[in-house]
Motif scaffolding. Structure first.
Motif, PDB file in Angstrom:
ATOM      1  N   THR A   1      -3.858   2.107  -5.681  1.00 28.36           N
ATOM      2  CA  THR A   1      -3.297   2.681  -6.906  1.00 28.36           C
ATOM      3  C   THR A   1      -3.426   1.655  -8.032  1.00 28.36           C
ATOM      4  O   THR A   1      -3.702   0.474  -7.797  1.00 28.36           O
ATOM      5  CB  THR A   1      -1.807   3.022  -6.732  1.00 28.36           C
ATOM      6  OG1 THR A   1      -1.093   1.802  -6.479  1.00 28.36           O
ATOM      7  CG2 THR A   1      -1.584   4.001  -5.592  1.00 28.36           C
TER       8      THR A   1
ATOM      9  N   ARG B   1      -0.927   0.541  -9.646  1.00 31.92           N
ATOM     10  CA  ARG B   1       0.169  -0.413  -9.439  1.00 31.92           C
ATOM     11  C   ARG B   1      -0.213  -1.483  -8.419  1.00 31.92           C
ATOM     12  O   ARG B   1       0.143  -2.649  -8.566  1.00 31.92           O
ATOM     13  CB  ARG B   1       1.424   0.317  -8.975  1.00 31.92           C
ATOM     14  CG  ARG B   1       2.178   1.005 -10.104  1.00 31.92           C
ATOM     15  CD  ARG B   1       3.517   1.511  -9.628  1.00 31.92           C
ATOM     16  NE  ARG B   1       4.399   0.412  -9.215  1.00 31.92           N
ATOM     17  CZ  ARG B   1       5.551   0.582  -8.603  1.00 31.92           C
ATOM     18  NH1 ARG B   1       5.968   1.818  -8.301  1.00 31.92           N
ATOM     19  NH2 ARG B   1       6.298  -0.444  -8.276  1.00 31.92           N
ATOM     20  N   SER B   2      -0.940  -1.097  -7.370  1.00 38.48           N
ATOM     21  CA  SER B   2      -1.334  -2.095  -6.374  1.00 38.48           C
ATOM     22  C   SER B   2      -2.356  -3.070  -6.954  1.00 38.48           C
ATOM     23  O   SER B   2      -2.344  -4.255  -6.620  1.00 38.48           O
ATOM     24  CB  SER B   2      -1.899  -1.424  -5.123  1.00 38.48           C
ATOM     25  OG  SER B   2      -3.163  -0.851  -5.356  1.00 38.48           O
TER      26      SER B   2
ATOM     27  N   GLY C   1      -2.379  -4.029 -10.070  1.00 41.09           N
ATOM     28  CA  GLY C   1      -1.581  -4.921 -10.900  1.00 41.09           C
ATOM     29  C   GLY C   1      -0.778  -5.918 -10.093  1.00 41.09           C
ATOM     30  O   GLY C   1      -0.685  -7.096 -10.453  1.00 41.09           O
ATOM     31  N   ALA C   2      -0.199  -5.467  -8.975  1.00 43.14           N
ATOM     32  CA  ALA C   2       0.668  -6.349  -8.186  1.00 43.14           C
ATOM     33  C   ALA C   2      -0.115  -7.287  -7.284  1.00 43.14           C
ATOM     34  O   ALA C   2       0.136  -8.499  -7.266  1.00 43.14           O
ATOM     35  CB  ALA C   2       1.624  -5.499  -7.344  1.00 43.14           C
TER      36      ALA C   2
ATOM     37  N   TRP D   1      -9.760  -4.345  -4.281  1.00 41.01           N
ATOM     38  CA  TRP D   1      -8.976  -3.129  -4.508  1.00 41.01           C
ATOM     39  C   TRP D   1      -9.688  -1.893  -3.964  1.00 41.01           C
ATOM     40  O   TRP D   1      -9.040  -0.962  -3.468  1.00 41.01           O
ATOM     41  CB  TRP D   1      -8.699  -2.975  -6.003  1.00 41.01           C
ATOM     42  CG  TRP D   1      -7.883  -1.775  -6.360  1.00 41.01           C
ATOM     43  CD1 TRP D   1      -6.518  -1.654  -6.316  1.00 41.01           C
ATOM     44  CD2 TRP D   1      -8.368  -0.513  -6.832  1.00 41.01           C
ATOM     45  NE1 TRP D   1      -6.130  -0.404  -6.730  1.00 41.01           N
ATOM     46  CE2 TRP D   1      -7.246   0.321  -7.050  1.00 41.01           C
ATOM     47  CE3 TRP D   1      -9.648  -0.005  -7.090  1.00 41.01           C
ATOM     48  CZ2 TRP D   1      -7.368   1.626  -7.521  1.00 41.01           C
ATOM     49  CZ3 TRP D   1      -9.768   1.301  -7.552  1.00 41.01           C
ATOM     50  CH2 TRP D   1      -8.630   2.093  -7.760  1.00 41.01           C
TER      51      TRP D   1
ATOM     52  N   ASP E   1       8.670   5.235  -2.503  1.00 41.34           N
ATOM     53  CA  ASP E   1       7.724   4.400  -3.238  1.00 41.34           C
ATOM     54  C   ASP E   1       6.769   3.697  -2.276  1.00 41.34           C
ATOM     55  O   ASP E   1       7.058   2.636  -1.739  1.00 41.34           O
ATOM     56  CB  ASP E   1       8.480   3.371  -4.086  1.00 41.34           C
ATOM     57  CG  ASP E   1       7.545   2.596  -5.004  1.00 41.34           C
ATOM     58  OD1 ASP E   1       6.308   2.795  -4.920  1.00 41.34           O
ATOM     59  OD2 ASP E   1       8.041   1.773  -5.805  1.00 41.34           O
TER      60      ASP E   1
ATOM     61  N   SER F   1       3.642   3.041  -3.370  1.00 41.88           N
ATOM     62  CA  SER F   1       2.557   2.857  -4.329  1.00 41.88           C
ATOM     63  C   SER F   1       1.833   1.521  -4.210  1.00 41.88           C
ATOM     64  O   SER F   1       0.709   1.379  -4.695  1.00 41.88           O
ATOM     65  CB  SER F   1       3.092   3.007  -5.757  1.00 41.88           C
ATOM     66  OG  SER F   1       4.086   2.023  -6.023  1.00 41.88           O
ATOM     67  N   VAL F   2       2.460   0.521  -3.570  1.00 43.05           N
ATOM     68  CA  VAL F   2       1.791  -0.787  -3.420  1.00 43.05           C
ATOM     69  C   VAL F   2       1.669  -1.113  -1.930  1.00 43.05           C
ATOM     70  O   VAL F   2       0.642  -0.839  -1.316  1.00 43.05           O
ATOM     71  CB  VAL F   2       2.541  -1.890  -4.193  1.00 43.05           C
ATOM     72  CG1 VAL F   2       1.786  -3.226  -4.069  1.00 43.05           C
ATOM     73  CG2 VAL F   2       2.665  -1.516  -5.676  1.00 43.05           C
TER      74      VAL F   2
END
Length: 243
Positions: free
Chosen positions: A165, A167-168, A170-171, A190, A231, A233-234
């Motif tokens: 995702t 978000r993943s 970004g994190a 990714w 959640d 998402s990560v």
């Protein structure tokens, strides 16, 4: 056939000396480990009718920690009484894991080998752990199918990995690699991250039944982790059962 990707192996060989450095490149795993272990122990205890309050509640269970690295999960499983085989394709990781287990007085069967080699040797386990590894293998579907071969009927396969995702990205990449510099740039790709639905589909095609999946959510303010039913998402963790 092998799920080993030599380029991915080389990344972890270069960091192997830091497995047990709490402030080193594996700091994110050390921070995550208590939550991850608590989830795993709960799943095993529920499946096999064990009381976690006991001194060695997993006595008599055979556990495979595939892609064990330096032994961050193998050691707690051994302390809980399980007969643990820690397997990693990287010889240097196995050397680090053996040395640390010796220092702790733990008996763990560490092997420099692959999941495929263990399956071909007809090894069978009550629980197969594949933690933060599926995003690094050459063929995730084949790897999950091999995990299914390694677990006995009625046993569990527990996989943790990263969702694909924004978000993943970004994190795990921008945050952990570029900004915080916990990991060298390029540790993660990714495009190789796997969504929970994709992983569940691979597990079911391999003959496993998904029993549970949860998100593992990091709080950058407290540096703590929590489980989430919503959640994913990560980071997330999935439990599947072989019927």
């Amino acid at each position: 056939m092998t799920s080993i990707d030599p380029a991915e192996i080389a990344k972890f060989e270069a960091m192997a000396a830091e497995w047990w450095d709490l402030n080193g490149k594996f700091r994110p795993l050390h921070l995550m480990n208590p939550l991850r272990l608590d989830y795993i122990a709960d799943q095993i205890a529920a499946e096999f009718g064990r009381d976690r309050r006991g001194l060695r509640p997993f006595e008599g269970l055979r556990v495979l920690d595939i892609g064990c690295g330096g032994g961050l999960v193998s050691e707690p499983m051994a302390r809980l009484g399980a007969e643990v085989v820690g397997a990693d394709a990287t010889e240097v990781n196995i050397g680090v894991a053996r040395a640390h287990a010796d220092q702790q007085g733990l008996e763990i069967d560490y092997r420099a080998t692959t999941a495929e080699a263990l399956a071909d040797a007809a090894e069978v386990f009550d629980v197969v752990l594949a933690l933060e590894i599926v995003e690094h293998v050459a063929d995730p579907a084949a790897f999950v199918a091999t995990c299914q071969r390694l677990v006995r009927p009625g046993g569990l396969v527990i996989v943790s990995t990263l969702n694909r995702t924004a978000r993943s990205f970004g994190a795990a990449i921008l945050g952990a690699e570029w900004i915080m510099r916990w990991l060298p740039r390029g540790t993660h790709d990714w495009a190789r991250f796997i969504t929970p639905d994709e992983l569940a589909a691979k597990a079911e095609r391999a003959g496993l039944v998904v029993a549970d999946r949860r998100g593992m959510v990091f709080n950058p303010i407290t540096f703590g982790w929590r489980l989430s039913d919503r959640d994913l998402s990560v980071n997330y963790i999935l439990t599947a059962r072989r019927l």
